[in-house]
Design an enzyme around this catalytic site. Structure first.
Site, PDB file in Angstrom:
ATOM      1  N   SER A  46       0.844  -1.204   0.000  1.00  0.00           N
ATOM      2  CA  SER A  46       0.000   0.000   0.000  1.00  0.00           C
ATOM      3  C   SER A  46       0.874   1.246   0.000  1.00  0.00           C
ATOM      4  CB  SER A  46      -0.900   0.022   1.243  1.00  0.00           C
ATOM      5  OG  SER A  46      -1.574  -1.197   1.383  1.00  0.00           O
ATOM      6  N   SER A  47       1.798   1.320   0.945  1.00  0.00           N
ATOM      7  CA  SER A  47       2.673   2.490   1.035  1.00  0.00           C
ATOM      8  C   SER A  47       3.525   2.624  -0.221  1.00  0.00           C
ATOM      9  CB  SER A  47       3.586   2.376   2.259  1.00  0.00           C
ATOM     10  OG  SER A  47       2.820   2.154   3.420  1.00  0.00           O
ATOM     11  N   TYR A 135      -1.802 -11.057   2.462  1.00  0.00           N
ATOM     12  CA  TYR A 135      -1.954  -9.649   2.856  1.00  0.00           C
ATOM     13  C   TYR A 135      -3.438  -9.374   3.061  1.00  0.00           C
ATOM     14  CZ  TYR A 135      -1.212  -4.514   2.691  1.00  0.00           C
ATOM     15  OH  TYR A 135      -1.169  -3.164   2.955  1.00  0.00           O
ATOM     16  N   LYS A 163      -0.033 -10.876   6.853  1.00  0.00           N
ATOM     17  CA  LYS A 163       0.115  -9.496   7.296  1.00  0.00           C
ATOM     18  C   LYS A 163      -1.291  -9.017   7.585  1.00  0.00           C
ATOM     19  CE  LYS A 163       1.309  -5.237   4.775  1.00  0.00           C
ATOM     20  NZ  LYS A 163       1.043  -4.209   5.756  1.00  0.00           N
ATOM     21  N   SER A 165      -3.621  -6.278   8.479  1.00  0.00           N
ATOM     22  CA  SER A 165      -3.792  -4.825   8.553  1.00  0.00           C
ATOM     23  C   SER A 165      -5.190  -4.426   8.989  1.00  0.00           C
ATOM     24  CB  SER A 165      -3.463  -4.176   7.205  1.00  0.00           C
ATOM     25  OG  SER A 165      -2.080  -4.107   7.023  1.00  0.00           O
ATOM     26  N   GLY A 192      -0.314  -5.050  11.199  1.00  0.00           N
ATOM     27  CA  GLY A 192      -0.461  -4.021  10.165  1.00  0.00           C
ATOM     28  C   GLY A 192      -0.662  -2.611  10.700  1.00  0.00           C
ATOM     29  N   ASP A 194      -0.057   0.457  12.556  1.00  0.00           N
ATOM     30  CA  ASP A 194       1.076   0.922  13.369  1.00  0.00           C
ATOM     31  C   ASP A 194       0.612   1.452  14.728  1.00  0.00           C
ATOM     32  OD1 ASP A 194       2.063   0.408  10.903  1.00  0.00           O
ATOM     33  OD2 ASP A 194       2.714   2.437  10.451  1.00  0.00           O
ATOM     34  N   GLU A 195      -0.609   1.993  14.740  1.00  0.00           N
ATOM     35  CA  GLU A 195      -1.178   2.556  15.966  1.00  0.00           C
ATOM     36  C   GLU A 195      -1.399   1.478  17.034  1.00  0.00           C
ATOM     37  OE1 GLU A 195      -2.228   2.759  12.890  1.00  0.00           O
ATOM     38  OE2 GLU A 195      -3.033   4.745  12.404  1.00  0.00           O
ATOM     39  N   GLY A 211       3.802   1.438   7.355  1.00  0.00           N
ATOM     40  CA  GLY A 211       4.152   2.582   6.526  1.00  0.00           C
ATOM     41  C   GLY A 211       4.829   3.683   7.329  1.00  0.00           C
TER      42      GLY A 211
HETATM   43  C1  HMN Z   1       1.659  -1.333   3.370  1.00  0.00           C
HETATM   44  O1  HMN Z   1       1.384  -2.368   2.759  1.00  0.00           O
HETATM   45  O2  HMN Z   1       2.226  -0.431   2.836  1.00  0.00           O
HETATM   46  C2  HMN Z   1       1.331  -1.053   4.796  1.00  0.00           C
HETATM   47  O3  HMN Z   1       2.245  -1.672   5.620  1.00  0.00           O
HETATM   48  C3  HMN Z   1      -0.021  -1.351   5.274  1.00  0.00           C
HETATM   49  C4  HMN Z   1      -0.108  -0.887   6.693  1.00  0.00           C
HETATM   50  O4  HMN Z   1      -0.967  -1.695   7.426  1.00  0.00           O
HETATM   51  C5  HMN Z   1      -0.531   0.570   6.718  1.00  0.00           C
HETATM   52  N1  HMN Z   1      -1.919   0.676   6.347  1.00  0.00           N
HETATM   53  C6  HMN Z   1      -2.293   1.430   5.303  1.00  0.00           C
HETATM   54  O5  HMN Z   1      -1.535   2.137   4.657  1.00  0.00           O
HETATM   55  C7  HMN Z   1      -3.752   1.394   4.964  1.00  0.00           C
HETATM   56  C8  HMN Z   1      -0.249   1.133   8.082  1.00  0.00           C
HETATM   57  O6  HMN Z   1       1.142   1.093   8.261  1.00  0.00           O
HETATM   58  C9  HMN Z   1      -0.728   2.576   8.186  1.00  0.00           C
HETATM   59  O7  HMN Z   1      -0.032   3.379   7.253  1.00  0.00           O
HETATM   60  C10 HMN Z   1      -0.493   3.120   9.596  1.00  0.00           C
HETATM   61  O8  HMN Z   1      -1.071   2.277  10.544  1.00  0.00           O
HETATM   62  C11 HMN Z   1      -1.033   4.558   9.747  1.00  0.00           C
HETATM   63  O9  HMN Z   1      -2.436   4.573   9.803  1.00  0.00           O
END
Ligand code: HMN
Length: 298
Positions: A46-47, A135, A163, A165, A192, A194-195, A211
């Site tokens: 996603s990122s 994923y 993974k 999320s 997944g 980060d919070e 991300g």
């Molecule tokens: C990815 O595949 O890039 C991410 O790791 C997915 C990850 O779960 C992120 N979710 C999304 O981007 C929707 C999180 O790292 C997210 O960026 C973070 O929790 C901030 O909300």
């Protein structure tokens, strides 16, 4: 499986000023994380804007990453594309590049049945000898992975992890419990959101892919160490501080745009995120990024 345990940065895309995938910038970005000492990278997720890129661009990005990271970090390539044939081609390419594992979302745009998703995933898994990581990100794919399909997938020898999320820690706990049972040993669960890193680790996650790790890898490595040492109170306090930063990151025009601008402030150029994602443009947005960057450095 030790190489899949730890902190994995979900790598951002690396574009030039015209918005084209830029190998030089991708290499520098990879080196940046290699120097930070993270366990590995999740490329093209996603990122990484994998679903916004062409097949050639995705291959180019992975090639640049591997030229720096091969043998030095654990690399997981996200190879999920809209069609099965494209995903299979990306899987084969990732294997040629020497990645450690491949991973895929179910599919975006169309809604599919569990049976169709299974066939889609199986085709990618059968295409290589690599380990596969599911994923699961229902908030973007709209596919709510049923535990029955998860259990079937876990029975495949090559499926080593997931993974997770989704924001349900209960779901994460089930994946770990059922996965471990099916395997008879560790089934790797990556946190997944980060919070919820601390919560995820407490309830079963072995690792994390995120991300926002990209702008504060040190803080997530610290959190991970604290969890390894079972220092929950200290970890919770650090998670609070991290979540304040994440709230700021999310308050701008677009998370990826803000994160990429913060990297720019540090001299790591990755360009703007690709439209329709909004870039950081206004003075106000730039000031926000400067404030966040200072906060992280404190
Ligand atoms: C990815 O595949 O890039 C991410 O790791 C997915 C990850 O779960 C992120 N979710 C999304 O981007 C929707 C999180 O790292 C997210 O960026 C973070 O929790 C901030 O909300």
């Amino acid at each position: 499986l030790e190489k899949f345990k730890g902190v994995f940065v979900a790598l951002y895309s690396a574009y030039d000023e015209e918005g084209n995938v830029c190998s030089e910038r991708a290499k520098k970005l990879t080196q940046y994380y290699l120097d930070k000492g993270v366990k590995g990278l999740y490329v093209g997720g996603s990122s990484g804007e994998g679903v916004l890129q062409s097949e050639e661009e995705r291959k180019k990005m992975l090639e640049a990453v591997m030229s720096v990271a091969k043998g030095k970090m654990t690399i997981i390539a996200h190879i999920g594309a809209n069609s099965t044939p494209e995903s299979v081609r990306l899987a084969k390419h990732a294997e040629e590049m020497g990645v450690d594992a491949i991973s895929s979302i179910p599919c975006v745009y169309y809604g599919f049945s569990p049976r169709a998703v299974k066939r889609h995933w199986d085709a990618m898994i059968d295409a290589t000898d690599l380990p596969f990581i599911i994923y699961h990100i229902p908030q973007t794919t709209r596919f709510n992975l049923p535990i029955s399909l998860f259990t079937e997938m876990a029975q495949n020898e090559k499926v080593i992890g997931i993974k997770c999320s989704s924001e349900s820690t209960y779901e994460l706990e089930r994946f770990k419990f059922v996965g471990d049972k099916v395997k008879g040993h560790d089934f790797i669960v990556f946190n997944g959101p980060d919070e919820q890193f601390v919560a995820g680790r407490i309830i079963g996650a072995d690792s994390g892919i995120g991300g926002t790790y990209g702008v504060m890898p040190e803080l997530f490595m610290k959190l991970n160490d604290l969890m390894d040492q079972e220092r929950i109170k200290v970890a919770r306090k650090l998670q609070d501080e991290v979540n304040d930063i994440i709230a700021d990151l999310l308050s701008g025009p677009n998370l990826y745009g803000v994160a990429k601008y913060i990297l720019h402030l540090r001299g790591v150029e990755t360009g703007n995120p690709r439209g329709p994602m909004l870039p950081v443009e206004t003075d106000e947005d730039k000031k926000l990024c400067e404030r966040i960057n200072k906060k992280i450095e404190e």
